[in-house]
Write an enzyme that holds these catalytic residues in place. Structure first.
Site, PDB file in Angstrom:
ATOM      1  N   SER A   1     -18.840   9.244   0.574  1.00  0.00           N
ATOM      2  CA  SER A   1     -17.957   9.268  -0.591  1.00  0.00           C
ATOM      3  C   SER A   1     -17.455  10.672  -0.899  1.00  0.00           C
ATOM      4  CB  SER A   1     -18.697   8.713  -1.814  1.00  0.00           C
ATOM      5  OG  SER A   1     -19.805   9.542  -2.137  1.00  0.00           O
ATOM      6  N   ILE A  28     -10.722  10.802  -2.904  1.00  0.00           N
ATOM      7  CA  ILE A  28     -11.936  10.377  -3.607  1.00  0.00           C
ATOM      8  C   ILE A  28     -11.527   9.557  -4.827  1.00  0.00           C
ATOM      9  CG2 ILE A  28     -13.947  11.124  -4.940  1.00  0.00           C
ATOM     10  CD1 ILE A  28     -14.151  13.568  -3.162  1.00  0.00           C
ATOM     11  N   CYS A  41     -12.671   1.006  -5.522  1.00  0.00           N
ATOM     12  CA  CYS A  41     -13.528   2.157  -5.809  1.00  0.00           C
ATOM     13  C   CYS A  41     -13.520   2.471  -7.302  1.00  0.00           C
ATOM     14  CB  CYS A  41     -13.043   3.373  -5.029  1.00  0.00           C
ATOM     15  SG  CYS A  41     -14.079   4.828  -5.247  1.00  0.00           S
ATOM     16  N   ASP A  55      -6.828   8.669   2.832  1.00  0.00           N
ATOM     17  CA  ASP A  55      -7.717   7.526   2.618  1.00  0.00           C
ATOM     18  C   ASP A  55      -7.703   7.129   1.149  1.00  0.00           C
ATOM     19  OD1 ASP A  55      -9.722   5.632   2.698  1.00  0.00           O
ATOM     20  OD2 ASP A  55     -11.352   7.071   2.907  1.00  0.00           O
ATOM     21  N   GLY A  63      -5.378   4.954  -2.242  1.00  0.00           N
ATOM     22  CA  GLY A  63      -4.199   5.125  -3.086  1.00  0.00           C
ATOM     23  C   GLY A  63      -2.961   4.384  -2.638  1.00  0.00           C
ATOM     24  N   ARG A  93     -24.080   5.952   2.122  1.00  0.00           N
ATOM     25  CA  ARG A  93     -22.766   6.553   1.883  1.00  0.00           C
ATOM     26  C   ARG A  93     -22.756   7.410   0.620  1.00  0.00           C
ATOM     27  NH1 ARG A  93     -17.342   5.837   0.066  1.00  0.00           N
ATOM     28  NH2 ARG A  93     -15.885   6.041   1.806  1.00  0.00           N
ATOM     29  N   GLU A 148     -20.525   2.103  -7.266  1.00  0.00           N
ATOM     30  CA  GLU A 148     -19.283   2.873  -7.199  1.00  0.00           C
ATOM     31  C   GLU A 148     -18.170   2.045  -6.568  1.00  0.00           C
ATOM     32  OE1 GLU A 148     -19.364   7.040  -6.099  1.00  0.00           O
ATOM     33  OE2 GLU A 148     -21.557   7.066  -6.296  1.00  0.00           O
ATOM     34  N   ASN A 184      16.470   7.362   6.896  1.00  0.00           N
ATOM     35  CA  ASN A 184      17.188   7.839   5.717  1.00  0.00           C
ATOM     36  C   ASN A 184      16.985   9.331   5.492  1.00  0.00           C
ATOM     37  OD1 ASN A 184      16.382   4.792   3.963  1.00  0.00           O
ATOM     38  ND2 ASN A 184      18.287   5.305   4.990  1.00  0.00           N
ATOM     39  N   GLU A 244      13.342   1.721 -13.718  1.00  0.00           N
ATOM     40  CA  GLU A 244      14.710   1.617 -13.221  1.00  0.00           C
ATOM     41  C   GLU A 244      14.740   1.251 -11.744  1.00  0.00           C
ATOM     42  OE1 GLU A 244      18.392   4.607 -13.762  1.00  0.00           O
ATOM     43  OE2 GLU A 244      16.870   5.307 -12.335  1.00  0.00           O
TER      44      GLU A 244
END
Length: 503
Positions: A263, A313, A319, A358, A360, A418, A432, A461, A486
């Site tokens: 972690s 993290i 998570c 890693d 998001g 971990r 966690e 693009n 928008e």
């Protein structure tokens, strides 16, 4: 008092990419998504290069051998989860390495003295309709016959009928010797109108099957991630506790690359692990480390010898590290800072260390943002957990299909290694991660093709035909909450068919 970082910590959802000039060469079919997976010196080529910049997370609910084969076919790589016994993880790695492109090791095997009932139970378990009948019931002993759906009729047979009574015996099989090329095997399949061709070695021992459907699929997947022996490549997770036993087993099983599953990576435990692996194997063992969220963490792991470094993290969908412990950082801010330091390190040393983003990722366009911010490749958990190939159950919940998805820090995973801080407790004192469901999304191949088509289109693009160009030339802008509103459909009444779609 504590050191305060003056800038806000931002996420991918707070950024957009500003288009750049695109020439007539900027079309999707010209975009190259290859990415280095391990450190290399300036002017040299990396020892491992991904064909697409996607890897699957080191999680029980994501990465097993089935996921690894499916993703390698598309050009990416899976990291088999470490929160299992050393023997089981090594076995999963071995199964992946047993798949030569187009060649399949048999995992549905029977003995001749077993029964039709055993056939039906094995079919229900594996989903495979072609089963090898071997001398000892394993996939690498003397082949004595084959059972397919054409060999039995449940309505007219007894479940106690022995397999020897209805199987197609070896003497009637069309086989080919070990060393037969895929092209030669395909010619035999077509000539004899077969669905499968057993490849055998001395003593009629079964080596592989070549299936008609797999050969055609192999021809469609020219970007499969293969080693020098035409076997699929696979990664494997390790921890900072039993690495002296786990690493040798994984290397022996054929793991192409390792990654410390932790972690938080700014730790002496990771340095000790890296030191041991490098002292024992040198460059024969490639190993990634992490996770970190700032330049100090990057420098620490870079100097410790990490072959790639994971960033992030607390940003994963399952998570809850940030709410439980109050540590972490917005994924976009973390990535921008670490990748900037990676570039400085390259200028100073001539050594390029790939960055793996890693966590998001919520929407497909976040993948492009992560790459534009400097990531070389992206590790995904929730994304891959939705597919047929993930190891979890598909369920019907409230009229919709879902798949189970849980974090390695959840009580379900019990992956205390971990999160262990060396206090010797050997267990989780608090969670966690959470246990959850994700919307079922179908086959990996279809979804990956769709997601990467968006990445390629956006790169066009920007006037960028490869990831290195995107690193150098992409322009990013922070956006306000109002501009996010928008950017979606607004001020219209959506038709139900569109509103109900899930990406």
């Amino acid at each position: 008092m504590a050191k305060i970082c003056p800038e806000l910590s931002h996420t991918f959802g707070e950024y957009l990419i500003i288009p750049g000039y695109s020439s007539t060469e900027c079309i999707s079919e010209n975009v190259c998504l290859k990415a280095p997976a391990v450190r290399f010196k300036k002017g040299e080529e990396p020892a491992i290069t991904l064909r697409i910049p996607l890897v699957s997370a080191i999680m029980q609910s994501v990465s097993d051998n089935t996921m690894a084969v499916a993703l390698a076919r598309e050009g990416g790589m899976s990291f088999i989860y470490a929160s299992q016994t050393i023997e089981k993880e090594a076995e999963m790695v071995s199964k992946v390495k047993g798949y030569k492109a187009g060649y399949v090791q048999s995992d549905s095997n029977l003995k001749a003295d077993m029964t039709l009932d055993d056939v039906l139970k094995l079919k229900e378990k594996t989903g495979h309709s072609t089963m090898a009948v071997t001398e000892d019931g394993t996939g690498n002993s003397r082949l004595v016959g084959i059972v397919t759906e054409r060999d039995y009729r449940i309505s007219r047979m007894s479940l106690s009928d022995p397999i020897s009574k209805f199987m197609t015996p070896f003497e009637r099989l069309v086989t080919a010797p070990d060393g037969t090329t895929l092209s030669e095997a395909n010619d035999i399949i077509w000539e004899h109108k077969l669905n499968s061709l057993p490849i055998i070695s001395d003593g009629n021992k079964l080596k592989y099957f070549v299936f008609r459907k797999d050969y055609e699929e192999h021809k469609e997947n020219q970007d499969s991630l293969l080693d020098e022996e035409k076997r699929y490549m696979v990664g494997a997770g390790i921890n900072t506790r039993d690495y002296t036993e786990r690493v040798p087993a994984l290397i022996e099983a054929g793991a192409d690359i390792l990654c410390i599953d932790s972690s938080e990576g700014f730790s002496e435990w990771q340095k000790l692990t890296l030191d041991w692996v490098k002292s024992q194997y040198g460059d024969k063992a490639r190993i990634g480390a992490g996770n970190v969220v700032d330049k100090e963490g990057f420098r620490f792991l870079a100097n410790a010898g990490a072959d790639f470094i994971k960033v992030g993290i607390g940003g994963g969908s399952i998570c809850i590290t940030r709410e439980q412990k109050g540590i972490g950082r917005g994924q976009a801010t973390s990535l921008i800072e670490v990748c900037g330091e990676r570039d400085k390190y390259f200028e100073e040393t001539g050594i390029y260390i790939p960055i793996c983003s890693d966590g998001g990722i919520v929407h497909d366009y976040h993948m492009t943002l992560a790459l534009a911010m400097g990531a070389d490749f992206i590790m995904l958990g929730r994304y891959f957990s939705r597919f047929d190939e993930s190891p979890t159950n598909k369920l019907m919940i409230n009229g919709s299909y879902v798949k189970e998805y849980w974090g390695e820090g959840s009580n379900r995973a019990r992956n205390w290694q971990r999160y262990d801080m060396g206090d010797g407790s050997g267990g989780l004192t608090f969670e966690e991660g959470v246990d959850s469901y994700v919307p079922y999304a179908g086959a990996l191949k279809d979804n990956v093709l769709r997601s990467l088509s968006k990445v390629r289109s956006t790169m066009c693009n920007c006037g960028c035909l490869d990831i290195r160009e995107l690193h150098k030339n992409a322009k990013l802008t922070l956006v306000s909450g109002t501009s996010i509103v928008e950017g979606g459909a607004h001020d219209v009444i959506l038709k139900e068919s569109r509103a109900g779609r899930v990406e």
